[in-house]
Design an enzyme around this catalytic site. Structure first.
Site, PDB file in Angstrom:
ATOM      1  N   HIS A 112       0.817  -1.224   0.000  1.00  0.00           N
ATOM      2  CA  HIS A 112       0.000   0.000   0.000  1.00  0.00           C
ATOM      3  C   HIS A 112       0.851   1.275   0.000  1.00  0.00           C
ATOM      4  CE1 HIS A 112      -3.508  -2.368   0.165  1.00  0.00           C
ATOM      5  NE2 HIS A 112      -3.591  -2.540   1.467  1.00  0.00           N
ATOM      6  N   HIS A 186      -9.636   2.097   1.059  1.00  0.00           N
ATOM      7  CA  HIS A 186      -9.552   0.865   1.854  1.00  0.00           C
ATOM      8  C   HIS A 186     -10.646   0.799   2.920  1.00  0.00           C
ATOM      9  CE1 HIS A 186      -7.673  -2.645   3.655  1.00  0.00           C
ATOM     10  NE2 HIS A 186      -6.670  -2.587   2.777  1.00  0.00           N
ATOM     11  N   GLU A 318     -11.634  -3.285  -2.762  1.00  0.00           N
ATOM     12  CA  GLU A 318     -10.629  -2.316  -3.179  1.00  0.00           C
ATOM     13  C   GLU A 318     -10.483  -2.372  -4.703  1.00  0.00           C
ATOM     14  OE1 GLU A 318      -7.030  -3.070  -0.684  1.00  0.00           O
ATOM     15  OE2 GLU A 318      -8.420  -4.453   0.310  1.00  0.00           O
TER      16      GLU A 318
END
Length: 352
Positions: A112, A186, A318
């Site tokens: 991420h 998220h 996502e």
């Protein structure tokens, strides 16, 4: 600001970072009374309360009560993640023969965007005027070499709440050196409105292929057909129907896999019905894939109203490119070059 009287955007000073930065919350409210709250810390969706037919508000996303709780959790609750959402193997990739070493934050993997990715930074916020729906834009500048990524990048994300209870998220990014981009939100959803196991939520995903992963959640093979596997969500089914079949450790049973979406702009890519069958959610996106994550590592995360979340209290959808795509034979699709724009949007539409 020119805006209809029955919709609004308000903001409040929320908390302060150890550096003395003031963190704000922005509240978007539509005519039905539904309330979307987003923060300039991590461009984070902190709360979404849907106005129900009986006049009550139902909280549909997981979140924290304090800034310190957001900073001290590893679940990325509601955050905008990037530059590259999901995982990059060995925290490394190459473009045009140039190797780039990233900051690793999950063993040897970059997850991420790295340890100080966009979720851990303060964004600039602007309430947009003369828009049909209440809208807030967040923007951030990411310097060349940030977390190891090449190029000076300008990134923005807009959050809107429509009159008919759609959350619309629009991402844009430009960069002055070729760089992979993969921005997503998220948020963890629980459409039943309480912290509790989401296994009874019924999910349909318009995808014929999924991406197998290894124990490190990195690609283990090329995309495979979902037919005849636990990953077949083409016909709606409860999340818990097959999630025991995809995990060897049953404490952490659940999905954390990417599905390659069948692109149909006129139809939702994903549909979800709450366990109590009172709410449904349709997801529309321009992104080529979605990561379904059923929250099997949430245990111990501090949440709303001083709750401590347990595993599988929420699920994520996502919308994004694939994990480790910069190191694949389809890397070019996720690379933004100078003069190009990363431009993707996702809509979460709620119905009752």
């Amino acid at each position: 600001m020119s805006q209809r009287a029955d919709v609004s955007v308000t903001w409040e000073e929320w908390q302060m970072t150890p550096k003395g930065e003031v963190i704000r919350l922005f509240h978007l409210i539509n005519a039905r009374g539904s309330q979307l709250t987003v923060s300039d810390w991590g461009a984070t969706l902190t709360s979404f309360k849907l106005a129900m037919p009986d006049g009550r508000l139902r909280q549909l996303v997981l979140g924290c009560d304090t800034l310190s709780d957001y900073q001290n959790q590893s679940a990325f609750l509601g955050a905008t993640v990037g530059r590259y959402a999901n995982r990059i193997r060995n925290a490394q990739f190459s473009i045009d023969g140039q190797v780039y070493q990233l900051e690793a934050n999950e063993g040897t993997t970059c997850l991420h965007g790295g340890p100080h990715g966009f979720n851990n930074q303060l964004w600039k916020a602007k309430i947009l005027e003369n828009t049909p729906d209440p809208t807030v834009e967040f923007s951030i500048f990411s310097a060349d070499g940030d977390q190891g990524f090449p190029g000076n990048a300008n990134v923005s994300v807009e959050f809107s709440l429509t009159a008919d209870d759609q959350i619309r998220i629009h991402y844009k990014a430009t960069v002055d050196k070729p760089c992979p981009f993969n921005l997503t939100n998220h948020s963890y959803f629980n459409l039943d409105g309480v912290a509790g196991d989401v296994g009874s939520h019924v999910v349909q995903i318009n995808a014929d292929h999924y991406l197998p992963v290894d124990q490190a959640n990195l690609p283990a093979d090329a995309p495979q057909p979902v037919a005849g596997t636990p990953f077949d969500f083409r016909v709606a089914k409860p999340l818990n129907q097959d999630w025991r079949k995809v995990a060897t450790d049953q404490r952490y049973r659940g999905f954390d896999h990417s599905f390659i979406l069948n692109q149909d702009p006129d139809a939702p890519a994903i549909q979800v019905v709450s366990g109590d069958e009172k709410i449904s959610m349709s997801v529309y996106t321009s992104s080529p894939a979605v990561q379904l994550y059923t929250g099997q590592y949430l245990e111990g995360t501090r949440g709303h109203n001083e709750l401590v979340y347990q595993n599988r209290d929420g699920f994520c959808l996502e919308t994004q490119f694939l994990p480790d795509q910069p190191n694949s034979d389809i890397a070019e699709a996720c690379i933004v070059r100078p003069g190009e724009v990363f431009d993707h949007s996702t809509c979460f539409a709620f119905h009752y």
